[in-house]
Scaffold this active site. Sequence first.
Site, short mmCIF file in Angstrom:
data_model
loop_
_atom_site.label_atom_id
_atom_site.label_comp_id
_atom_site.label_asym_id
_atom_site.label_seq_id
_atom_site.Cartn_x
_atom_site.Cartn_y
_atom_site.Cartn_z
N HIS A 113 0.80 -1.23 0.00
CA HIS A 113 0.00 0.00 0.00
C HIS A 113 0.83 1.28 0.00
CE1 HIS A 113 -4.25 -1.35 0.53
NE2 HIS A 113 -3.65 -2.46 0.89
N TYR A 476 1.19 8.48 4.10
CA TYR A 476 0.58 9.02 2.88
C TYR A 476 1.72 9.52 1.98
CZ TYR A 476 -3.77 8.98 5.64
OH TYR A 476 -4.84 8.60 6.41
#
Length: 570
Positions: A113, A476
Amino acid sequence: MGSSSSAETYILVFTLLFSSVSWAASSSVHQNFLQCLTLNSNSSTPITKVLYTPKNSSYETVLDFSIQNLRFTSSCTPKPQIIVTPLHVSHIQAAVICSKKYGLQIRARSGGHDYEGLSYVSEVPFIIVDLLELRSINVDVEDGSAWVEAGATLGEVYYSIANKTAIHGFPAGICPTVGVGGHLSGGGYGTLLRKYGLAADNIIDAYIVDSNGTLLNRESMGEDLFWAIRGGGGASFGIIVSWKIKLVPVPSTVTVFRVTRTLEQDAEKILLKWQQVADKLHEDLFIRVYVQAVNGSQEGERTISSTYESLFLGNTSGLLSLMNESFPELGLAADDCNETSWIESVLYFAGFSGQPLDVLLNRSQTSKNYFKNKSDFLKEPIPETGLQGIWKLFYQVKNATALMIISPYGGRMNEIPETETPFPHRKGSLYSIQYVVAWLEEGKKVSKRHIDWARKLHKYMAPYVSKSPRAAYLNYRDLDLGRNKNGNTSYAQASIWGLKYYKINFNRLVQVKTKVDPSNFFRNEQSIPPLSSWKIIFPFLKKLFFELLLKWCMVYFLQNFGKSMHSFLE
């Protein structure tokens, strides 16, 4: 201020160039590498059974399985020379030892991810150590802890905890397919953030393979490295093998709700009030907001919707009492609320309400897309005029899903010092924002258009977000913030993005890196740099120089002016 001496840099560049040619043209190097792997792994399962090269029919399947961002699936995306899917820690150790010997970089992947694909893409010759087979989880309810291997997903962790206890949970993320190896090492947060802090705040111990191929636990790695991997990103320091996590108590009954308001339903006024109260609500209450443009009530009309999604550690009555007192503008009613268990709330937020619990064991996402994400932290509310500018930008999006995911801080996050772990965004942060744009259409022009929009929104937000530095969240990942040059992780270059992710903790991370991986074996486009040997000794030499200069001046003064001063005083 570079990460190595000039001689070391030239050697490294030569090694990378040589290895690139060798791996492309020499089967003998390839065979030597494979032999090295065999000699350095001790397991009942030979490492050759878990190796995949481009010649294997299943190579593409293994490579693509954990790629979550379709931006990195094109034919021009660099591919690994070898994929190793270890079944035993010795397989990881062998991969490190042999990659270091033969000049290959390593990318360690647990869930895939990483927003910029750094866990499975490199611009220089590399291998992937894919940890998807190392995902055992051992829950000890009496001890209030669990050992979790780095290849496990959050869904597997939550499922394992729920199978042993109904009154314990773990404060990690919402997406069940995220791997714990990267999620916890970058911080990790979810709906229990305001009650228990980050996932990284609840780590008790860990095992990591360092740049020498040595397996270390908390005691043997030392507190500095243990500090660094809990929020500083494990990929800069080694390969995380497993975590020992602390379970946290949750009530037998929790309450969830999801309420949407549009501009026509006072969404703007409600969001203005949310900004004022969300970080100050009781720590048992977490309310995040999803903002996006949607179709209006009239054909061809667009409006803005804000969806309030919440977990309350208690029953509906207690929730309504808090909401009526602190946030009545939302107009929450009993019919909006759903009393459930903590594990059922996990399914609710993941979009699996009413499905069997074992849906959490599914490692693959139901759908994948192309996406670009960015992040910010805010210390003051966005004013009304600022919000209205955001709405205009959202109206510009076509053929894509664009979101702002706004998560409140406060509660437990205000109580943890910013230097407790490398994650520094604590007291003073009202909330974080994740900017998301996702699309399905292929093509470079399409991708550029959507990525440019994300950058435009991020630029627009500059007056309203944190400053000096403008903070960002490591999990992020955003290469727009800056990147290291291949083979040369410069301190000066890395500090541009490093201070955004870690603020004052960046320098300590550099010191830890210098100590545990001085040759910078574990590196990527945003890895922590080590200091060069010159950088290390310069402060000492500087101090020594000034001490010697002071002594020389004193001697000179006494020799040349001492007698005159003595006569004057007489």
